[in-house]
Design an enzyme around this catalytic site. Structure first.
Site, PDB file in Angstrom:
ATOM      1  N   LYS A 196      30.429  39.690  39.665  1.00  0.00           N
ATOM      2  CA  LYS A 196      30.793  38.936  38.466  1.00  0.00           C
ATOM      3  C   LYS A 196      31.314  39.799  37.330  1.00  0.00           C
ATOM      4  CE  LYS A 196      28.275  34.787  39.613  1.00  0.00           C
ATOM      5  NZ  LYS A 196      27.163  33.849  39.335  1.00  0.00           N
ATOM      6  N   ARG A 212      22.025  35.934  45.848  1.00  0.00           N
ATOM      7  CA  ARG A 212      23.221  35.310  46.427  1.00  0.00           C
ATOM      8  C   ARG A 212      24.353  36.308  46.310  1.00  0.00           C
ATOM      9  NH1 ARG A 212      27.678  32.782  44.701  1.00  0.00           N
ATOM     10  NH2 ARG A 212      28.502  31.041  45.949  1.00  0.00           N
TER      11      ARG A 212
HETATM   12  N1  LIG Z   1      23.058  29.064  42.729  1.00  0.00           N
HETATM   13  C1  LIG Z   1      24.197  29.705  42.415  1.00  0.00           C
HETATM   14  N2  LIG Z   1      25.383  29.276  42.926  1.00  0.00           N
HETATM   15  C2  LIG Z   1      26.551  29.918  42.587  1.00  0.00           C
HETATM   16  N3  LIG Z   1      27.725  29.457  43.060  1.00  0.00           N
HETATM   17  C3  LIG Z   1      28.897  30.088  42.722  1.00  0.00           C
HETATM   18  C4  LIG Z   1      28.863  31.229  41.890  1.00  0.00           C
HETATM   19  C5  LIG Z   1      30.128  31.931  41.489  1.00  0.00           C
HETATM   20  O1  LIG Z   1      31.148  31.850  42.386  1.00  0.00           O
HETATM   21  P1  LIG Z   1      31.209  32.689  43.767  1.00  0.00           P
HETATM   22  O2  LIG Z   1      30.875  31.726  44.806  1.00  0.00           O
HETATM   23  O3  LIG Z   1      32.603  33.158  43.895  1.00  0.00           O
HETATM   24  O4  LIG Z   1      30.218  33.788  43.663  1.00  0.00           O
HETATM   25  N4  LIG Z   1      27.692  31.695  41.398  1.00  0.00           N
HETATM   26  C6  LIG Z   1      26.525  31.056  41.731  1.00  0.00           C
HETATM   27  C7  LIG Z   1      25.246  31.495  41.223  1.00  0.00           C
HETATM   28  O5  LIG Z   1      25.147  32.464  40.452  1.00  0.00           O
HETATM   29  N5  LIG Z   1      24.132  30.791  41.590  1.00  0.00           N
END
Ligand SMILES: Nc1nc2ncc(COP(=O)(O)O)nc2c(=O)[nH]1
Length: 274
Positions: free
Chosen positions: A208, A250
């Protein structure tokens, strides 16, 4: 023991890996590869949540993710679906997903909480301050950690009221969602307090912008921060999040985080992968 959630974005425009896995076969292969590298579960998303991203219709989202979820679940993978749409969440659980990961914490779709309650699946209630197009417009806090904790507690109450028991709740501070730069570090510094709220905690720092801003450009005067450096930074945050007691991290680069967690566990005299 902190679990590793691998990311499979079946989207043309996700901020870090958009377009790489936006067809079914490539997405399935990527999900299986993440498990082979050590992912304990895989998060499948069909709508980019990057700042400024346009919303995707639930029909398109489902067309993207359901075939991938079906195949991965059939192969024995624990799958979560990354969606803000109740209809997609329900379809995903019917296809074998065990968790509905809602970055809006049930705020984007008023049907989400009751729909997930009926499915029996777990839900990720992420802290959120509005849709991607204006997520930074709402990034105003007097005390970011206290306000994130208070707002997460509100989502827990709403989920409980909808019939979701605490054991099926996972909370997430929403790094990069409605938070800029140091506000993210402010939340991460207080991660133990978020763990102390009660439900399992998921954290997503992977690749990020706040990490890139802290690292600085690859070249003096440049404006790019390589995926390699972002993944290294992510792996460091995975170790620190594990030490704070989170349930799962994640990440896109499962291998880097697995290696980092393995070194940290060896340092502490544990090693689950022996
Ligand atoms: N629970 C959760 N879901 C998420 N989904 C997408 C992204 C950002 O997009 P990416 O899929 O490209 O990482 N970040 C999160 C997160 O920080 N927590």
């Amino acid at each position: 023991m902190t679990l590793i959630m691998g990311v499979v974005n079946v989207t043309p425009d996700s901020f870090s890996d958009g377009g790489r896995y936006d067809d079914t076969e490539r997405a399935i292969a990527h999900g299986m590869a993440l498990c082979a590298r050590g992912a304990d579960l895989v998060d499948v998303g069909g709508e980019s949540t990057r700042p400024g991203a346009d919303r995707v219709s639930p029909d398109i989202e489902r067309a993207r993710v359901i075939p991938v979820i079906e195949a991965l679940a059939a192969a024995g993978v624990t799958v979560s679906v990354d969606t803000m749409n109740a209809s997609t969440g329900v379809a995903a659980v019917e296809a074998g997903a065990r968790i509905v990961n809602d970055v809006s914490g049930g705020l984007a779709d008023p049907e989400m909480l009751s729909a997930v309650a009926e499915t029996g699946a777990d839900i990720v209630l992420q802290h959120w301050r509005g849709a991607s197009s204006d997520m930074y417009a709402n990034a105003r806090y007097d005390d970011v950690l206290r306000e994130v904790i208070d707002e997460l507690a509100g989502r827990i109450r709403a989920a409980a009221k909808a019939g979701i028991p605490p054991a099926r709740m996972i909370i997430d501070p929403g790094i990069g969602f409605g938070k800029q730069g140091d506000q993210n570090w402010g939340v991460l510094r207080g991660l133990e307090r978020i763990v102390g709220i009660g439900p399992r905690v998921l954290v997503g720092t992977s690749r990020k912008r706040f990490l890139a801003e802290t690292l600085g450009p690859d070249e003096p005067g440049g404006d790019t921060v390589s995926e390699r450096r972002r993944d290294l930074a992510t792996a460091v945050t995975s170790v620190l999040a594990a030490e704070a007691g989170v349930w799962a991290v994640r990440v896109h680069d499962v291998g880097a985080t697995k290696d980092a967690l393995r070194i940290a566990e060896a340092w502490r005299g544990e090693d689950r992968w022996k």
